[in-house]
Design an enzyme around this catalytic site. Structure first.
Site, PDB file in Angstrom:
ATOM      1  N   ASP A  49       0.864  -1.178   0.000  1.00 12.46           N
ATOM      2  CA  ASP A  49       0.000   0.000   0.000  1.00 12.46           C
ATOM      3  C   ASP A  49       0.905   1.234   0.000  1.00 12.46           C
ATOM      4  O   ASP A  49       1.581   1.510   1.005  1.00 12.46           O
ATOM      5  CB  ASP A  49      -0.904  -0.016   1.243  1.00 12.46           C
ATOM      6  CG  ASP A  49      -1.820   1.196   1.304  1.00 12.46           C
ATOM      7  OD1 ASP A  49      -1.695   2.099   0.448  1.00 12.46           O
ATOM      8  OD2 ASP A  49      -2.663   1.243   2.221  1.00 12.46           O
ATOM      9  N   THR A  88      -8.775   5.996  -8.158  1.00 11.89           N
ATOM     10  CA  THR A  88      -9.454   6.614  -9.300  1.00 11.89           C
ATOM     11  C   THR A  88     -10.978   6.665  -9.126  1.00 11.89           C
ATOM     12  O   THR A  88     -11.693   6.942 -10.083  1.00 11.89           O
ATOM     13  CB  THR A  88      -9.109   5.854 -10.601  1.00 11.89           C
ATOM     14  OG1 THR A  88      -9.404   4.467 -10.418  1.00 11.89           O
ATOM     15  CG2 THR A  88      -7.645   6.003 -10.966  1.00 11.89           C
ATOM     16  N   TYR A 123     -11.206  14.660  -6.195  1.00 11.74           N
ATOM     17  CA  TYR A 123     -10.239  13.825  -6.930  1.00 11.74           C
ATOM     18  C   TYR A 123      -9.211  14.717  -7.627  1.00 11.74           C
ATOM     19  O   TYR A 123      -8.000  14.490  -7.523  1.00 11.74           O
ATOM     20  CB  TYR A 123     -10.983  12.958  -7.942  1.00 11.74           C
ATOM     21  CG  TYR A 123     -10.094  12.236  -8.938  1.00 11.74           C
ATOM     22  CD1 TYR A 123      -9.347  11.121  -8.559  1.00 11.74           C
ATOM     23  CD2 TYR A 123     -10.000  12.663 -10.266  1.00 11.74           C
ATOM     24  CE1 TYR A 123      -8.532  10.458  -9.490  1.00 11.74           C
ATOM     25  CE2 TYR A 123      -9.193  12.008 -11.189  1.00 11.74           C
ATOM     26  CZ  TYR A 123      -8.462  10.901 -10.783  1.00 11.74           C
ATOM     27  OH  TYR A 123      -7.658  10.251 -11.693  1.00 11.74           O
ATOM     28  N   LYS A 181      -5.140  14.876  -7.003  1.00  8.64           N
ATOM     29  CA  LYS A 181      -4.151  14.602  -8.057  1.00  8.64           C
ATOM     30  C   LYS A 181      -3.250  15.829  -8.265  1.00  8.64           C
ATOM     31  O   LYS A 181      -2.083  15.691  -8.616  1.00  8.64           O
ATOM     32  CB  LYS A 181      -4.863  14.209  -9.362  1.00  8.64           C
ATOM     33  CG  LYS A 181      -5.578  12.855  -9.308  1.00  8.64           C
ATOM     34  CD  LYS A 181      -4.625  11.668  -9.287  1.00  8.64           C
ATOM     35  CE  LYS A 181      -3.958  11.435 -10.621  1.00  8.64           C
ATOM     36  NZ  LYS A 181      -3.085  10.227 -10.597  1.00  8.64           N
TER      37      LYS A 181
HETATM   38  N1  LIG Z   1      -9.068   6.082 -15.926  1.00  9.06           N
HETATM   39  C1  LIG Z   1      -9.078   7.298 -16.462  1.00  9.06           C
HETATM   40  O1  LIG Z   1      -9.988   7.663 -17.221  1.00  9.06           O
HETATM   41  C2  LIG Z   1      -7.968   8.272 -16.143  1.00  9.06           C
HETATM   42  C3  LIG Z   1      -8.037   9.572 -16.671  1.00  9.06           C
HETATM   43  C4  LIG Z   1      -7.009  10.461 -16.398  1.00  9.06           C
HETATM   44  C5  LIG Z   1      -5.941  10.061 -15.607  1.00  9.06           C
HETATM   45  N2  LIG Z   1      -5.909   8.805 -15.103  1.00  9.06           N
HETATM   46  C6  LIG Z   1      -4.755   8.434 -14.278  1.00  9.06           C
HETATM   47  O2  LIG Z   1      -4.093   7.364 -14.932  1.00  9.06           O
HETATM   48  C7  LIG Z   1      -3.480   6.520 -13.959  1.00  9.06           C
HETATM   49  C8  LIG Z   1      -3.883   5.081 -14.222  1.00  9.06           C
HETATM   50  O3  LIG Z   1      -5.295   4.992 -14.110  1.00  9.06           O
HETATM   51  P1  LIG Z   1      -6.059   3.611 -14.340  1.00  9.06           P
HETATM   52  O4  LIG Z   1      -7.234   3.916 -15.175  1.00  9.06           O
HETATM   53  O5  LIG Z   1      -5.107   2.561 -14.746  1.00  9.06           O
HETATM   54  O6  LIG Z   1      -6.567   3.344 -12.863  1.00  9.06           O
HETATM   55  P2  LIG Z   1      -6.986   1.957 -12.190  1.00  9.06           P
HETATM   56  O7  LIG Z   1      -7.428   0.969 -13.214  1.00  9.06           O
HETATM   57  O8  LIG Z   1      -7.914   2.317 -11.070  1.00  9.06           O
HETATM   58  O9  LIG Z   1      -5.621   1.401 -11.583  1.00  9.06           O
HETATM   59  C9  LIG Z   1      -5.012   1.996 -10.486  1.00  9.06           C
HETATM   60  C10 LIG Z   1      -4.234   0.916  -9.764  1.00  9.06           C
HETATM   61  O10 LIG Z   1      -3.615   1.490  -8.604  1.00  9.06           O
HETATM   62  C11 LIG Z   1      -3.736   0.569  -7.530  1.00  9.06           C
HETATM   63  N3  LIG Z   1      -3.718   1.306  -6.277  1.00  9.06           N
HETATM   64  C12 LIG Z   1      -4.688   2.126  -5.797  1.00  9.06           C
HETATM   65  N4  LIG Z   1      -4.323   2.616  -4.609  1.00  9.06           N
HETATM   66  C13 LIG Z   1      -3.106   2.085  -4.324  1.00  9.06           C
HETATM   67  C14 LIG Z   1      -2.227   2.173  -3.203  1.00  9.06           C
HETATM   68  N5  LIG Z   1      -2.530   2.936  -2.142  1.00  9.06           N
HETATM   69  N6  LIG Z   1      -1.065   1.486  -3.239  1.00  9.06           N
HETATM   70  C15 LIG Z   1      -0.755   0.698  -4.305  1.00  9.06           C
HETATM   71  N7  LIG Z   1      -1.552   0.573  -5.380  1.00  9.06           N
HETATM   72  C16 LIG Z   1      -2.716   1.247  -5.380  1.00  9.06           C
HETATM   73  C17 LIG Z   1      -5.064  -0.099  -7.765  1.00  9.06           C
HETATM   74  O11 LIG Z   1      -5.101  -1.332  -7.093  1.00  9.06           O
HETATM   75  P3  LIG Z   1      -6.533  -2.081  -6.855  1.00  9.06           P
HETATM   76  O12 LIG Z   1      -7.073  -2.361  -8.220  1.00  9.06           O
HETATM   77  O13 LIG Z   1      -6.154  -3.322  -6.122  1.00  9.06           O
HETATM   78  O14 LIG Z   1      -7.362  -1.127  -6.081  1.00  9.06           O
HETATM   79  C18 LIG Z   1      -5.088  -0.233  -9.290  1.00  9.06           C
HETATM   80  O15 LIG Z   1      -4.500  -1.453  -9.699  1.00  9.06           O
HETATM   81  C19 LIG Z   1      -3.885   7.079 -12.602  1.00  9.06           C
HETATM   82  O16 LIG Z   1      -2.885   7.953 -12.146  1.00  9.06           O
HETATM   83  C20 LIG Z   1      -5.123   7.899 -12.906  1.00  9.06           C
HETATM   84  O17 LIG Z   1      -5.309   8.938 -11.966  1.00  9.06           O
HETATM   85  C21 LIG Z   1      -6.884   7.896 -15.341  1.00  9.06           C
END
Ligand SMILES: NC(=O)c1ccc[n+]([C@@H]2O[C@H](COP(=O)([O-])OP(=O)(O)OC[C@H]3O[C@@H](n4cnc5c(N)ncnc54)[C@H](OP(=O)(O)O)[C@@H]3O)[C@@H](O)[C@H]2O)c1
Length: 320
Positions: A54, A80, A143, A147
């Site tokens: 974590d 997210t 959020y 960020k």
């Molecule tokens: N999705 C979008 O539309 C979007 C848009 C703009 C920017 N972003 C950014 O892009 C990046 C990737 O997003 P994504 O869509 O891949 O998100 P995601 O699918 O929610 O993946 C995030 C991962 O981070 C892990 N995580 C969360 N909290 C954690 C912690 N405290 N310690 C260790 N691991 C942790 C989660 O684990 P669990 O699955 O086990 O919870 C998950 O595997 C993020 O920085 C997000 O803010 C995303």
């Protein structure tokens, strides 16, 4: 002796956080293709995860990252859950702001280079789009604020680190907008989608490749890595439907005001958060147009959600 492993990051140790997430699942193989040794970090132990920790737990995070001694960290982990954070901002403080500060400090201690993935939701979306990297952020959600604090932590720790903002990500088997559109079309035969929210739809596979390129150049400061162009949710949904072989008219436009009357959401979204990639493009890193990216991705979605059909045969099945 093997000569088959060549690539721009050959010999480097690259730690990928959020390795089990939507972006992480594309990022790990993309980094591996670059010739680097990948260390996949996830929140929980699972197949494909090398280190489970974590990142909000400062001592555990710093120990885990230091023991890996990475040359590069690509920090894709984040909380997210935009609406969940609005209800309980502590989740954003801990999962985004504090976790990222821990990652930045540990990377700095290891003398590594950090790219932290950021978001379009640091912008208000009420007039300035398309936003260039130097546009002033002013988030309108908890959020977005968490960020932005994460970005500040990264660049305060070391101005040679990078923040790569992206937007409207899709790809893989988790929850994302094009998947929701096709699932609803398949199950209900029609969908209402807002036509007054605009942004930069971005294929996670394209972003993963661009992040590797950024790691190679060691660019510093803020970057915008998104597929080129701009779309409304409605346009993206229609394009997704069309490419999957559904009649695009099954996607019906509604206003955000009308949508929120039906499905109230706690967090506000920017009306237009389109990002402009200026700084990465100057380094030779740009992503293809969003329509080309969706065209590349939708056949995978059709194979997953509508097995046994091709995009062309979907119209006959249920597309009308
Ligand atoms: N999705 C979008 O539309 C979007 C848009 C703009 C920017 N972003 C950014 O892009 C990046 C990737 O997003 P994504 O869509 O891949 O998100 P995601 O699918 O929610 O993946 C995030 C991962 O981070 C892990 N995580 C969360 N909290 C954690 C912690 N405290 N310690 C260790 N691991 C942790 C989660 O684990 P669990 O699955 O086990 O919870 C998950 O595997 C993020 O920085 C997000 O803010 C995303």
């Amino acid at each position: 002796m093997s000569f088959d492993r060549v690539g721009p990051l050959l010999g480097q140790r690259v730690l990928v956080t959020g390795a089990g997430g939507q972006l992480g699942r594309y990022l790990v193989p993309a980094v591996r293709r670059s010739g680097a040794t990948v260390i996949a970090l996830g929140l929980r132990a699972a197949a494909g995860i090398d280190v489970a920790v974590d990142l909000a737990d400062r001592e555990a995070a710093v120990n885990a990252i230091s023991s890996v001694s990475p040359d590069v960290v690509i920090h894709a982990a984040a909380c997210t859950d935009v609406d969940g954070i609005e209800r309980d901002p502590h989740r954003g403080d801990s999962g985004n702001a504090w976790a990222t500060r821990n990652v930045a400090d540990a990377t700095s201690d290891s003398r590594g280079y950090l790219i932290a993935v950021g978001t379009d939701m640091v912008f208000p979306g009420d007039g300035g789009a398309p936003y260039a990297e130097d546009a002033p952020p002013a988030p309108i959600s908890a959020y977005g604020r968490s960020k932005l604090e994460a970005e500040t932590a990264v660049l305060e720790t070391d101005p040679a680190f990078a923040v790569a903002r992206t937007a409207w990500l899709y790809g893989g088997s988790g929850k994302h907008f094009p998947r929701t559109v096709l699932s609803v079309l398949r199950d209900r035969g029609g969908i209402d989608v807002v036509d007054d929210e605009r942004g930069s739809p971005t294929y996670a596979a394209d972003l993963a490749d661009a992040l590797v390129q950024l790691a190679v150049t060691r660019g510093c400061g803020v970057f915008h890595l998104v597929n080129e162009g701009s779309a409304s949710r409605f346009t993206l949904a229609r394009e997704t439907a069309r490419l999957a072989g559904f009649n695009p008219d099954l996607v019906r436009p509604i206003s955000t005001e009308e949508f929120l009357k039906r499905y109230p959401l706690p967090a506000r979204r920017p009306a237009d958060s389109t990002l402009r990639n200026m700084r990465a493009a100057a380094l030779g890193i740009s992503l293809r147009d969003w329509r080309e990216a969706v065209k590349r991705y939708v056949p995978h979605l059709v194979a997953d959600l509508l097995p046994g059909t091709t995009a062309a045969s979907t119209t006959a099945m249920g597309g009308r």
